[in-house]
Enzyme design. Sequence first.
Site, short mmCIF file in Angstrom:
data_model
loop_
_atom_site.label_atom_id
_atom_site.label_comp_id
_atom_site.label_asym_id
_atom_site.label_seq_id
_atom_site.Cartn_x
_atom_site.Cartn_y
_atom_site.Cartn_z
N GLU A 116 43.69 40.71 39.25
CA GLU A 116 43.70 39.30 39.62
C GLU A 116 45.06 38.67 39.37
O GLU A 116 45.75 39.03 38.40
CB GLU A 116 42.66 38.54 38.78
CG GLU A 116 41.24 38.88 39.11
CD GLU A 116 40.23 38.01 38.36
OE1 GLU A 116 40.64 37.01 37.73
OE2 GLU A 116 39.04 38.35 38.43
N GLU A 181 39.56 34.75 47.23
CA GLU A 181 38.28 34.15 46.79
C GLU A 181 38.32 32.63 46.84
O GLU A 181 39.26 31.99 46.34
CB GLU A 181 37.98 34.63 45.34
CG GLU A 181 36.66 34.07 44.82
CD GLU A 181 36.12 34.80 43.60
OE1 GLU A 181 36.67 35.87 43.21
OE2 GLU A 181 35.14 34.30 43.02
#
Length: 275
Positions: A116, A181
């Site tokens: 991430e 996302e």
Amino acid sequence: MAKVTIQQLKEMKQKGEQITMVTAYDYSQAVLVEKSGIEIILVGDSLSMTMLGHPGTVNLTTDEMIHHIKPVVKGAPTPMIVGDMVFGSYNEGPAQAVRSANRLMKEGGCDVIKLEGHCPEVVDALVKGGIPVQGHIGLTPQTASMLGGFKVQGKSLDAAQKIVDEAKSLEDAGAFSLVLECVPEELGRAVSKAVSIPVIGIGAGRYCDGQVLVFHDMLGLFDKFLPKFVKQYAQVGQEIVRALEEYKNEVKIGAFPGEQHIFGGLSAEDLKDIK
Ligand code: KIV
């Protein structure tokens, strides 16, 4: 079926063929995903909540991640298996990241790793070390508190431009794909157009190169919260509870085990002298 490759995913993007990805965290889930023909399995750090009952992803360790990658690799030989780098396993910099990713691949057996955030120097070191990397930008759950919570990202023009720039720089650093996302649909489209690597959306609208969902969310196995972007394709949790209740009731009233579930071979008369 042959193992799904990075090249194949790239070609799917070029042809405009949607890529499918779902999480799985154990052998039996992996066997089910293998049967579905879905191209990518993510052993996501969401397992921290769905499998281990933690409130978030931060508690998860690399040892626990490896423990879950191993059975998924055994259960699903065809999909590409992505191992998620856990919080605290790469935030010290490239050297720590390479050590952690080596463990996921050597001990876990995953094909590629995902991490991430916008960290091109880490991606560059991993790729130079021979480790294929999928980036993850937009809403990044491991650091959600720094992004103002679990909120749609990239809503202003500046924030949207920043996400497009991050996508480009992760591609330049060598990432082979990105997860995007929780962003507005048009930003999902813009990011997917801005890079030549496949962009897999989750809450990023209809115009990404593919979609990813969490196994437990899409199957109705996790009812703590359900993000707006999840479609529930089944209510497996309810069906399991129904079956468990039926089993319990049948045992209580003597309806299970039935004639067909028992072993004969000895009569009560045969055993009359056994004490
Ligand atoms: O861990 C996970 O399940 C993920 C998905 C939300 C993409 O990172």
